[in-house]
Design an enzyme around this catalytic site. Structure first.
Site, PDB file in Angstrom:
ATOM      1  N   ASP A   1     -34.693 -42.544 -29.580  1.00 46.23           N
ATOM      2  CA  ASP A   1     -34.200 -43.507 -28.728  1.00 46.23           C
ATOM      3  C   ASP A   1     -35.470 -44.796 -28.517  1.00 46.23           C
ATOM      4  O   ASP A   1     -36.664 -44.381 -28.989  1.00 46.23           O
ATOM      5  CB  ASP A   1     -33.703 -43.176 -27.369  1.00 46.23           C
ATOM      6  CG  ASP A   1     -32.975 -44.057 -26.764  1.00 46.23           C
ATOM      7  OD1 ASP A   1     -32.766 -44.947 -27.305  1.00 46.23           O
ATOM      8  OD2 ASP A   1     -32.265 -43.340 -25.614  1.00 46.23           O
TER       9      ASP A   1
ATOM     10  N   ASP B   1     -23.966 -47.560 -26.466  1.00 45.48           N
ATOM     11  CA  ASP B   1     -23.668 -46.822 -25.259  1.00 45.48           C
ATOM     12  C   ASP B   1     -22.457 -46.695 -24.674  1.00 45.48           C
ATOM     13  O   ASP B   1     -22.078 -46.102 -23.604  1.00 45.48           O
ATOM     14  CB  ASP B   1     -24.888 -47.269 -24.199  1.00 45.48           C
ATOM     15  CG  ASP B   1     -26.240 -46.574 -24.476  1.00 45.48           C
ATOM     16  OD1 ASP B   1     -26.196 -45.667 -25.023  1.00 45.48           O
ATOM     17  OD2 ASP B   1     -27.019 -46.980 -23.773  1.00 45.48           O
TER      18      ASP B   1
HETATM   19  C1  DGJ Z   1     -30.108 -44.723 -23.950  1.00 48.65           C
HETATM   20  C2  DGJ Z   1     -29.267 -44.281 -25.243  1.00 48.65           C
HETATM   21  O1  DGJ Z   1     -28.318 -45.234 -25.758  1.00 48.65           O
HETATM   22  C3  DGJ Z   1     -28.262 -42.951 -24.377  1.00 48.65           C
HETATM   23  O2  DGJ Z   1     -27.597 -42.795 -25.231  1.00 48.65           O
HETATM   24  C4  DGJ Z   1     -29.208 -42.375 -23.803  1.00 48.65           C
HETATM   25  O3  DGJ Z   1     -29.943 -41.324 -24.693  1.00 48.65           O
HETATM   26  C5  DGJ Z   1     -30.305 -42.819 -22.856  1.00 48.65           C
HETATM   27  N1  DGJ Z   1     -30.954 -43.852 -23.514  1.00 48.65           N
HETATM   28  C6  DGJ Z   1     -31.077 -41.701 -22.215  1.00 48.65           C
HETATM   29  O4  DGJ Z   1     -32.174 -42.280 -21.643  1.00 48.65           O
END
Ligand code: DGJ
Length: 727
Positions: free
Chosen positions: A465, A535
């Protein structure tokens, strides 16, 4: 007589090749496309043609369609036009006048590469303009290699990877635009006089708002199944700029490369700067043809394990967020394994001891398992996945830290920031970006993966990430005269680390995530198996985003998860079947607390997972045909995948709006074999609605007349499997 004929033919051919020689025309071809340039001593390299495959350069010359534009326009002599390159020589001169000197050709089993050497008429400054043509895929990559032998550094103020002109027409571009949780919306617009620039300046996540990919339609708005369309995508993960400039002749000049903003580059004598590739494709089959070209090329060359099927996974994020503990993880694994799931991924919240990661305000960089939350460690979790016969994956965000972390306490100089200012922070009010230009930081980031993998070789999947913009532009590592290299060197450092990881751990599956869909780019995909699309997991909104993404990126890489209802981002309450039907059109996964599902829902999920296993090869390795676009607002959206041998297909339809008296269009399929017959079966249903269920229908009829479908209810959706049968 026969001999005379052969002699005449060979004479003609040699005259032809002589003519080509004297013009210096070179045809660079893939199976169905060609690009032509002309290299004549003492003149600029000229860009002549890009389009359908041509067998001879004379044909292009005779038709007088050769464009004759400089293949790499520079600033200094012709000062009024837009340019690909602008430099400041060691003596302060701002001009560049490149002419063709020679070219070389390299070959390997998959491609042929031409490198055209251009030199300045006065300064010892040279640029190689490179084109790589794939032998079996209709993609040509283009980039430059820049070097010089002046006495002091030359400053590059503009250094595009690629330039090409497109002669006047009714030019339209389609590109992906959006924002967090609404990424990758397809935007289509006519190019009018002046410049249109698609760009990114985030520094870390270069696709959250605009993706460095475009479709350029030559004769009006691009159609899905016909029309001349050029596709382009820049293989770079950092800031970029793609400019479409229409001049007074209505020629569109396309420039693509690293965004030069705040990134002027001091090129030392004898140093070579290789710019990132722009991959180009061309199709007469409209947007669909371009997409299929990109997908096939990506699966073969630009995606880690692109030709392998992906596991069905459950990610813990929307199920438990930061609330990680041993029992909770074990329960999720068990429930998911009972549904037929194949891989469990523990997301954020598993690490940090001095500062346990309970929310987004601390701990990034402290990649030790939190003993309080997970007393049996990662070993314990892996043992559980083994008991449940599924694989184990883990989340990291290794390029980042927080002010509240042991890492930052130890290495405050490892972060991106100026030496004399207090850094502004990102997520959680404490997040900071590590300086990836620093080799020590690169070693640390490599070590995050290396330590995990050495201690736990069973880890099958890593979600990588990156949740922050590069703020506080400044590097403690880069010298004072190279501060302007940071945006570039950050990504070179990142790429170096990823290369090391891939060398040592070629098999681990990796997902590129950046606050959702912030890293959907061919700059990174060679090292990643897939990307987190957004997300936002709301199935209705996902249809728009996934549609956009699918123009450039293949379904095998597009992570698409079934999440809770009401949806956590939009609050929308969508039936489980619709949610599965949408997620199944990409790389299916779940992002949910299974314990919250009713027994009926669990049964449905179990069956859906079983069904996906059957259709997975068609979706993940087949050809995509988009049928009815959600952007057309016809109340429905529809797409299908066909296996490459056209023996099988899967058709998806979604009701996007629900009104009384709504006219539902007929669904014309595509990509089937017209003279073949297909058996239609509705799958992933609670009860069969498809009138044609079990019927055998010709490909011709399915594609020409199409079928009517009973989509009466709100959130009606259908998945239909087509199997070729002998008749
Ligand atoms: C952002 C990501 O896009 C989410 O899927 C998740 O992993 C969060 N970060 C976790 O902090």
């Amino acid at each position: 007589m026969k001999k005379i004929c052969l002699y005449l033919i060979s004479l003609l051919l040699s005259v032809n090749s002589l003519a080509q020689e004297s013009y210096g025309d070179i045809l660079i071809s893939t199976p169905n496309t060609s690009l032509m340039v002309t290299g004549k001593q003492g003149e600029p390299l000229r860009f002549q043609y890009y389009g359908s495959r041509m067998s001879s350069t004379t044909d292009i010359r005779n038709s007088a369609t050769a464009l004759g534009c400089s293949a790499y326009p520079t600033f200094g002599i012709d000062c009024a036009s837009e340019y690909a390159m602008q430099v400041c020589h060691a003596d302060g001169d701002l001009s560049l006048d490149l002419y063709y000197v020679s070219h070389e050709q390299e070959e390997d089993a998959d491609s042929r590469t031409w490198k055209f050497l251009l030199k300045d008429k006065i300064y010892p400054f040279e640029v190689k303009v490179c084109y790589k043509a794939y032998r079996t895929e209709d993609v040509i990559e283009t980039w430059t290699e820049i070097t010089h032998q002046e006495k002091k550094p030359v400053i590059l103020y503009k250094f595009a990877s690629a330039y090409f002109p497109v002669k006047s027409g009714n030019h339209w571009i389609s590109h992906l635009h959006g924002s967090w949780a609404a990424e990758s919306y397809l935007t289509e617009e006519q190019l009018t006089t002046g410049s249109k620039i698609i760009k990114n300046k985030d520094g870390v996540r270069n696709t959250q708002c605009d993706n460095p990919s475009f479709l350029l339609s030559i004769d009006g708005a691009a159609k899905e199944d016909y029309g001349h369309v050029i596709g382009g995508t820049l293989a770079w993960s950092g800031n970029y700029a793609i400019q479409f400039d229409i001049d007074y002749t209505r020629t569109t000049h396309v420039f693509a490369g690293i965004n030069p903003d705040a990134s002027f580059y001091k090129l030392a004598p004898k140093e070579t700067l290789r710019t990132p590739e722009l991959a180009l494709t061309y199709s007469l089959e409209g947007k669909g043809g371009v997409s299929r070209n990109f997908h096939r090329w990506a699966r073969k060359y630009k995606l880690a394990h692109g030709e392998q099927l992906r596991d069905i996974l459950l990610n813990s994020w929307e199920g438990v967020y930061f609330d990680i503990n041993q029992q909770g993880m074990t329960n999720m694994m068990k429930e998911f394994s009972d549904m037929g799931g194949e891989l469990f991924v523990m997301d954020d919240g598993w690490f940090g001891n001095k500062y346990p990661r309970n929310n987004d305000t601390s701990s990034l960089g402290d990649w030790e398992v939190c003993h309080e939350k997970l007393p049996e460690g990662i070993e314990g979790l892996i043992a559980d996945t083994c008991d449940n016969e599924i694989k184990f994956g883990i989340w990291i965000e290794p390029e980042m830290t927080n002010t509240v972390s042991e890492l930052y306490e130890k290495h405050p100089d490892w972060i991106v920031c100026q030496k004399n200012r207090t850094p502004s922070t990102g997520r959680g009010g404490t997040q900071l970006v590590l300086d990836m230009s620093n080799p020590k930081v690169q070693d640390f980031v490599f070590g995050v993966v290396d330590n995990l993998m050495t201690r736990h070789p069973e880890i099958a999947y890593i979600k990588w990430d990156a949740n922050m913009t590069l703020l506080n532009y400044g590097s403690h590592y880069l010298s004072a005269d190279k501060q302007s290299h940071l945006y570039i060197d950050f990504h070179r450092g990142l790429t170096q680390v990823l290369k090391r990881i891939r060398q040592k751990y070629p098999d681990v599956v990796m997902q590129a995530c950046a606050s959702g869909g912030g890293r959907v780019t061919y700059g990174l995909l060679p090292y990643f198996d897939e990307f987190w699309t957004s997300d936002n997991t709301d199935a209705l909104q996902r249809i728009y985003m996934q549609w956009g993404i699918s123009n450039f990126f293949p379904a095998v890489a597009m992570a698409s998860h079934v999440s809770a209802a009401p949806n956590h981002q939009t609050g929308r309450d969508i039936p489980l079947k619709f949610r599965f039907d949408v997620a199944m059109s990409g790389r299916l996964g779940m992002e949910i607390q299974p314990a919250n599902l009713s027994n009926d829902e669990k049964d449905f999920a179990k069956k859906a997972i079983q069904i996906y296993k059957v259709i997975r090869p068609i979706i993940q390795q087949g050809d995509l045909y988009r049928l009815i676009s959600p952007y057309e607002k016809r109340g429905v959206a529809s797409l299908m995948y066909t296996s490459l041998n056209k023996e099988q297909a899967v058709f998806f339809v979604y009701k996007m709006e629900h009104f009384y008296g709504q006219a539902i269009p007929r669904f014309r399929m595509a990509g089937l074999q017209a003279d073949a017959f297909y058996k239609l079966e509705e799958i992933n249903q609670v009860k069969t609605n498809l009138w044609q269920h079990g019927q055998v229908i010709s490909g011709k009829l399915l594609m020409e007349q199409g079928i009517d479908l009973p989509l009466h209810n709100e959130y009606a959706s259908m998945v239909v499997k087509l199997t070729r049968v002998d008749k």
